[in-house]
Structures are given as structure tokens and as C-alpha cells.
Design an enzyme around this catalytic site. Structure first.
Site, PDB file in Angstrom:
ATOM      1  N   GLY A  70     -13.787 139.167 -29.081  1.00 58.48           N
ATOM      2  CA  GLY A  70     -13.394 139.891 -30.276  1.00 58.48           C
ATOM      3  C   GLY A  70     -13.513 141.422 -29.904  1.00 58.48           C
ATOM      4  CB  SER A  71     -15.784 143.247 -27.791  1.00 65.85           C
ATOM      5  OG  SER A  71     -16.809 143.187 -28.868  1.00 65.85           O
ATOM      6  CB  SER A 113     -21.578 143.624 -26.947  1.00 63.89           C
ATOM      7  OG  SER A 113     -22.140 142.427 -27.602  1.00 63.89           O
ATOM      8  CB  SER A 115     -23.615 140.289 -31.077  1.00 65.87           C
ATOM      9  OG  SER A 115     -23.741 140.061 -29.912  1.00 65.87           O
ATOM     10  CB  THR A 118     -21.802 140.060 -25.246  1.00 64.90           C
ATOM     11  OG1 THR A 118     -21.464 140.000 -26.646  1.00 64.90           O
ATOM     12  CG2 THR A 118     -20.854 138.923 -24.684  1.00 64.90           C
ATOM     13  NE  ARG A 165     -12.512 134.081 -36.277  1.00 66.02           N
ATOM     14  CZ  ARG A 165     -13.769 133.480 -36.417  1.00 66.02           C
ATOM     15  NH1 ARG A 165     -14.764 133.589 -35.582  1.00 66.02           N
ATOM     16  NH2 ARG A 165     -14.072 132.894 -37.600  1.00 66.02           N
ATOM     17  CD  GLU A 250     -12.601 133.283 -31.825  1.00 65.24           C
ATOM     18  OE1 GLU A 250     -13.759 133.506 -32.306  1.00 65.24           O
ATOM     19  OE2 GLU A 250     -11.886 134.036 -31.237  1.00 65.24           O
ATOM     20  CG  HIS A 266       9.289 135.913 -12.389  1.00 59.58           C
ATOM     21  ND1 HIS A 266      10.150 136.330 -11.402  1.00 59.58           N
ATOM     22  CD2 HIS A 266       9.286 136.975 -13.225  1.00 59.58           C
ATOM     23  CE1 HIS A 266      10.536 137.277 -11.774  1.00 59.58           C
ATOM     24  NE2 HIS A 266      10.474 137.711 -13.022  1.00 59.58           N
ATOM     25  CE  LYS A 360     -21.767 133.230 -28.287  1.00 59.59           C
ATOM     26  NZ  LYS A 360     -21.703 134.437 -29.376  1.00 59.59           N
TER      27      LYS A 360
END
Length: 365
Positions: A70-71, A113, A115, A118, A165, A250, A266, A360
Site C-alpha cells: 500500500g505504501s 512504510s 506500519s 516493513t 491499502r 485484498e 508486444h 509474514k
């Protein structure tokens, strides 16, 4: 038969996208409220960015925008807007460390970030310190705020308790202020004010209280049901196509992909024959804007014709507004509402992303 109000869901029944009480049950985290307030958030970010400290940043010759998820999407949007008029090179960095050219004199690394924790962004901050680059941190707090502050770098700390997000207005608006105050782009304030007006005007026709029969975002969500959406955009709308894909993933927990024009012409356009049995389960949406390069506008039309002839379901969204920024943000906001309604149609909570959190945890062990 699908009615104007009811959309088929995965259990074989129907989800009424005009049933806002059901929305409240499925959305305890109030993601819809975040989407509704996006124009206000964008405006708040711009105002904050006009007054946050820049420290001793000067002599900028190139900018690296480091972030993830989201960042990073805010950086993508800003880069697409700024590059045609920016006085310095701008790149978006989604990875650990930094490219070697970050060590050149005059490099500004903006580390974002939501939070502040990250790991890739923290790695970029450390690499920026090691190579002597100038740094600015954008975050709600966490280790990034602490580490950047300890190094004497300016920290632009904002408040947002929701999902990263849902903070895309902060991610973009603060960066827009950075570029403006450093003189890297012409002052966009008039265009910015116009963009907010366009978003709010469009919003009146796609809010949750607008019935399906009059709500194009709800109807678009209906076209995505049970299909594999592919979103195509060019120029200012390329990162918007990415945003549509990430929001579908998400919020609706659904598969989707995005492609960029002219690059898709292409390679991607050759892959439209097989497997034949799956072509009818696709939905290809072209994001169109009058501010895009004329050749890309023609390519969108021609590419859509090719895919239609091969059996793909297609549609097009005309971005609202007269300016590049207005078209970028009106198309993004439309996509956020569409992804939300798709989540409601699939009857899933649009806020938690357990798959990401599980990944994570796996990486932390």
C-alpha cells in the site's frame, strides 16, 4: 437469471448488492468508510505535507521512492503523474537494499512504510544511510520512525489506524507535497483541488446507497463474479490498473491481473487463443483517459477489438475529469468501490488479509 439488484455468489444463491445492512455484517472493519473518505484523506495528506519539516534536504538530483504494498502504490501513482514534468529522475523501489546508483551525490531516498516495520523498507533505510543518501521517512510510526529519527532524517508521521491499502491518499498526498516543496514539479495545487471536486462528484453515483441499476461500480463487480479480471491501463492509468488488481486481491480475496499498454501489445495480445475453454471466464477491462497519449488511446480500442474477437469478455472505463491527476484518481476511486462490491458479492470481509499475515509469520520463523 441475474436481476439488476441480485448477483450470483459462490454458494449458488444471490447476493443483493443493495442490501447495505448485509454490508455492515460483512464489513465490521468499516472498509467502506475508508473508501468513502478517500477524497478527505487525500486532502488531509496534502495539507500535512505542506507543513511537515523537510530538514536539510537540498540539491536533489534523483529520487528513489522505497516501499512495499500500500505504501508503494502511492509512489507508483506519484511517479506516473510527476515523470512527464519532473526535473530529476524518479524510480520506485520494491525490494531490499538499494540500487548501486543510490550512492551518487544528490540522491534522495523517500522510505515509506505504513506500519514502520516493513522489513524491505527498513533494509532500504539502512542502505541509504550506508551510501550517504539523503533520507525522508513517511510512516505512522514503528521502527522506521525510530531509526530515521535517530539518524537525524525528517520523519513525516501521520495517523491512520486502518490497513495500509486504505491509506493510499496519505501515500500519494504526502509525496506530492515533497516533490512540490522541493521544486521538483510545478505547483499542482489548482489541479489537486479540481481532482478532489471530480472525485466527490463521481462518488455520488457509486456510493453504497446508490442502487445497482444506477451504480456502474456495482455492475462492474457483477461482471467480475466468477471470472478472472484483467485490468489494462496506460500512462497515468498504468498504476491505477495495478491498484485495481491489488484491491480485488485484498478486498475480495479474488484472483486478478493487470497489464500495461503499450507493452501488452508486444506480448500479452499474442496469448489470446488458449486454453479455449477458459476464455469465456475472463473479464478484460480497459481504463481509458483522454489525457493518455493519443496512440495509447488507439491501442486500447484496437486491443479490445482483438480480444473480443477471440472470445474474451471486455469492458472499458472512461476516467472522469479534465486533468491527468483527476483522471488518475477518479479511475482509482471507481476501482476501490468495485473491489469492495466484489467482496460483498463473494460475501467476504474486505479488511483482514490472513494470507499475507500468515506469510509474514512463516518468514519470521
Amino acid at each position: 437469471m441475474v436481476t439488476q439488484t441480485n448477483l450470483p455468489h459462490r454458494f449458488g444463491g444471490f447476493m443483493n448488492l443493495d442490501d447495505t445492512r448485509r454490508f455492515e455484517e460483512l464489513d465490521p472493519g468499516q472498509m467502506l468508510n475508508e473508501i468513502d473518505q478517500l477524497p478527505d484523506q487525500l486532502e488531509t495528506a496534502w495539507e500535512l505535507g505542506r507543513h511537515f519539516p523537510l530538514g536539510e534536504i537540498s540539491g536533489v538530483q534523483q529520487v528513489i521512492l522505497a516501499g512495499m504494498g500500500g505504501s508503494a502504490i502511492g509512489a507508483d501513482l506519484l511517479a506516473a503523474y510527476a515523470l512527464p514534468m519532473a526535473s530529476v529522475p524518479v524510480i520506485v523501489w520494491r525490494d531490499y537494499d538499494l540500487p548501486a546508483f543510490a550512492a551518487k551525490p544528490g540522491t534522495l531516498v523517500v522510505v515509506s512504510s505504513h506500519s514502520g516495520n516493513t522489513e524491505e523498507s527498513l533494509s532500504a533505510l539502512e542502505a541509504a544511510r550506508d551510501c550517504g543518501a539523503q533520507v525522508l521517512a513517511i510512516t505512522t510510526g514503528g521502527r522506521l520512525a525510530q531509526a530515521a529519527g535517530a539518524k537525524g532524517a525528517p520523519v513525516w508521521q501521520f495517523e491512520h489506524p486502518g490497513q495500509p491499502r486504505a491509506a493510499v491518499g496519505f501515500a500519494y498526498g504526502l509525496l506530492l507535497a515533497v516533490f512540490t516543496r522541493l521544486g521538483l514539479i510545478p505547483d499542482p495545487e489548482d489541479e489537486f483541488i479540481g481532482t478532489l471536486a471530480v472525485m466527490r462528484s463521481q462518488q455520488e453515483g457509486i456510493r453504497a446507497n446508490v442502487p445497482v441499476v444506477n451504480n456502474p461500480a456495482k455492475r462492474m463487480a457483477g461482471q467480475f463474479m466468477g471470472r478472472w479480471p484483467t485490468i489494462l491501463g496506460a500512462d497515468i492509468l498504468e498504476p491505477v490498473a495495478r491498484r485495481w488488481r491489488t484491491q480485488i486481491a485484498e478486498l475480495a480475496k479474488a484472483v486478478a491481473q493487470f497489464e500495461a499498454l503499450p507493452e501488452a501489445d508486444h506480448n500479452m495480445v499474442a496469448g489470446v487463443m488458449n486454453p479455449e475453454q477458459l476464455l469465456g471466464s475472463t473479464m478484460v477491462v480497459f481504463l481509458r483517459g483522454t489525457t493518455c497519449h493519443p496512440r495509447n488511446q488507439r491501442r486500447a480500442d484496437a486491443t479490445r477489438q482483438v480480444m473480443m474477437l477471440e472470445g474474451f469478455n471486455t469492458d472499458a472505463i472512461e476516467a472522469v475529469g479534465e486533468t491527468r491527476m483527476a483522471q488518475q484518481w477518479s479511475a482509482l476511486h471507481f476501482g476501490d468501490y468495485t473491489a469492495y462490491y466484489l467482496a460483498m458479492a463473494y460475501e467476504v470481509d474486505p479488511t483482514p488479509v490472513e494470507a499475507i499475515e500468515d506469510l509474514k509469520r512463516r518468514l519470521a520463523t
